[in-house]
Design an enzyme around this catalytic site. Structure first.
Site, PDB file in Angstrom:
ATOM      1  N   GLU A   3      -6.531  22.508  69.128  1.00 46.77           N
ATOM      2  CA  GLU A   3      -6.961  21.707  67.976  1.00 46.77           C
ATOM      3  C   GLU A   3      -8.010  22.534  67.244  1.00 46.77           C
ATOM      4  O   GLU A   3      -8.854  23.171  67.876  1.00 46.77           O
ATOM      5  CB  GLU A   3      -7.560  20.379  68.460  1.00 46.77           C
ATOM      6  CG  GLU A   3      -8.227  19.571  67.360  1.00 46.77           C
ATOM      7  CD  GLU A   3      -8.791  18.217  67.834  1.00 46.77           C
ATOM      8  OE1 GLU A   3      -8.260  17.643  68.809  1.00 46.77           O
ATOM      9  OE2 GLU A   3      -9.764  17.751  67.222  1.00 46.77           O
ATOM     10  N   GLU A  26     -15.716  18.390  59.919  1.00 46.76           N
ATOM     11  CA  GLU A  26     -15.905  17.217  60.762  1.00 46.76           C
ATOM     12  C   GLU A  26     -17.385  16.937  60.931  1.00 46.76           C
ATOM     13  O   GLU A  26     -18.192  17.856  61.066  1.00 46.76           O
ATOM     14  CB  GLU A  26     -15.263  17.418  62.136  1.00 46.76           C
ATOM     15  CG  GLU A  26     -15.225  16.135  62.952  1.00 46.76           C
ATOM     16  CD  GLU A  26     -14.522  16.282  64.293  1.00 46.76           C
ATOM     17  OE1 GLU A  26     -14.469  17.399  64.819  1.00 46.76           O
ATOM     18  OE2 GLU A  26     -14.064  15.253  64.821  1.00 46.76           O
TER      19      GLU A  26
HETATM   20  C1  LIG Z   1     -12.016  11.098  61.523  1.00 43.39           C
HETATM   21  C2  LIG Z   1     -11.105  10.991  62.659  1.00 43.39           C
HETATM   22  O1  LIG Z   1     -10.362  10.032  62.816  1.00 43.39           O
HETATM   23  N1  LIG Z   1     -11.149  11.976  63.436  1.00 43.39           N
HETATM   24  C3  LIG Z   1     -10.330  12.026  64.558  1.00 43.39           C
HETATM   25  C4  LIG Z   1      -8.909  11.882  64.158  1.00 43.39           C
HETATM   26  O2  LIG Z   1      -8.192  11.879  65.336  1.00 43.39           O
HETATM   27  C5  LIG Z   1      -8.350  13.044  66.142  1.00 43.39           C
HETATM   28  C6  LIG Z   1      -7.434  13.000  67.294  1.00 43.39           C
HETATM   29  O3  LIG Z   1      -7.393  11.773  67.849  1.00 43.39           O
HETATM   30  C7  LIG Z   1      -9.757  13.292  66.543  1.00 43.39           C
HETATM   31  O4  LIG Z   1      -9.893  14.491  67.262  1.00 43.39           O
HETATM   32  C8  LIG Z   1     -10.529  13.338  65.273  1.00 43.39           C
HETATM   33  O5  LIG Z   1     -11.834  13.613  65.574  1.00 43.39           O
END
Ligand SMILES: CC(=O)N[C@H]1CO[C@H](CO)[C@@H](O)[C@@H]1O
Ligand SMILES: *[C@@H]1O[C@H](CO)[C@@H](O)[C@H](O)[C@H]1NC(C)=O
Length: 330
Positions: free
Chosen positions: A133, A138
């Site tokens: 990933e 973020e």
């Molecule tokens: C913003 C958000 O929803 N972030 C998450 C989205 O889903 C992934 C996988 O489940 C997470 O790793 C993200 O942080």
């Protein structure tokens, strides 16, 4: 004849030297095709957020998704109080999956630095965390700069050699915390996230993913390299990335595969909710993250993404020497 003369010369030179990547456009997403090429994810949030990811009909009907004025907009509801099952939001997933490449996203807005919010622009493989990933943008709550993080199965230790010295390396083991923590680099430029990003009309995030490393650059609006604007990107001319992960102890080529591009905005859950009690500013607004998000819909007016376009380029020569493009602008 497959190639014209100058391009053939360029390719032969490239095959001989092969030092620097020559990128050619693979996929391009903008308001004209985005909602055909990305799908609405409507399952429960895997990160346990107070969120209700809605389908396309609901999102378009409520104005949570649109493609007007050449801008892709996706975001969260800012009208409902204490919605059952969580605040409505949108999570988009690319239909196509990518291995390696140069992924360039031009955003004019992202969810602001809002208590309870957890926005992300990221990529992930089919079998988490084994195909990796890559979290490009973020953060949570009132964060004012992005954290760039990789997550993998065991046995992937990275080095941050080549990263902008202003960035802080948090962890080198991409499987830290059973992959939930991952190997992260915290940046400190308030133009690259949340309110600071939005006040400057956003900018461009470029992620270069090769067999050897994954690197992320950020360019604020007004400082976007001309080669990106021209569609002829040359990362070797961009200076320090805000985060670079070199696979000195990690076989990036065999781990990171088949990533879909994802844009999501969740609320609370494992991270934004998990750190609520230690965040004095947010904690002062409500005893729990879910209460804050439920009771204050108007706080989420800025919880949306506005995307001008996302382009994915591929190196004209694959690591095994196969020329994957017949021509490019040499
Ligand atoms: C913003 C958000 O929803 N972030 C998450 C989205 O889903 C992934 C996988 O489940 C997470 O790793 C993200 O942080
Ligand atoms: C070489 O790599 C390309 C791109 O990843 C792939 O499509 C092709 O099948 C590979 N060829 C061989 C012989 O492995």
């Amino acid at each position: 004849m497959l190639f014209d003369a100058p391009k053939t010369a360029g390719l032969l030179g490239l095959l001989a030297g092969a030092a620097k990547a020559q990128y050619i456009l693979d996929s391009f997403y903008d308001a004209n095709n985005f909602f055909n090429e990305f799908s609405f994810f409507t399952e429960p949030d895997p990160t346990h957020g107070y969120v209700n990811y809605v389908d396309g009909d609901t999102a378009f009907g409520m104005g949570l998704a649109s493609a007007d004025d050449n801008i892709i907009r996706v975001g969260a509801d800012s009208t409902e109080s204490n919605p059952d099952g969580g605040r409505k939001s949108v999570r988009m997933v690319s239909n196509k999956a990518f291995t390696r490449g140069l992924i360039i996203g031009d955003f004019s807005h992202m969810p602001g630095s809002i208590c309870g919010a957890w926005p992300a622009f990221w990529m992930t493989g089919p079998n988490w965390p084994n195909q990796g990933e890559i979290d490009i943008i973020e953060g949570v709550n009132n964060d004012d700069a992005t954290a760039v993080t990789l997550h993998t199965g065991p046995g992937c230790i990275i080095s941050n050699e080549g990263t902008d010295p202003a960035t802080e390396l948090k962890e080198t083991d991409c499987n830290a915390g059973n992959a939930f923590t991952g190997c992260g680099q915290q940046t400190f430029n308030p133009l690259n996230y949340g309110d600071g990003f939005n006040n400057n009309e956003g900018g461009v995030y470029a992620t270069e993913w090769t067999s050897e490393f994954i690197a992320v650059w950020f360019f604020p609006r007004g400082s976007i390299p001309q080669d990106i604007a021209d569609g002829n990107p040359d990362p070797s001319s961009w200076g320090f990335p805000i985060a670079k992960f070199v696979g000195t102890g990690c076989d990036i080529e065999s781990i990171f595969r088949d990533h879909q591009i994802i844009i999501n905005t969740t609320f609370c859950g494992d991270w934004a909710g998990g750190v609520w009690d230690s965040n004095e500013i947010c904690k002062a607004r409500a005893p729990t993250c879910n209460e804050f998000v439920g009771n204050n819909p108007e706080e989420f007016q800025e919880a949306y993404w506005a995307i001008n376009n996302i382009a994915v380029y591929q190196n004209a020569v694959a690591p095994n020497g196969t020329v994957i493009a017949r021509s490019f602008n040499a």
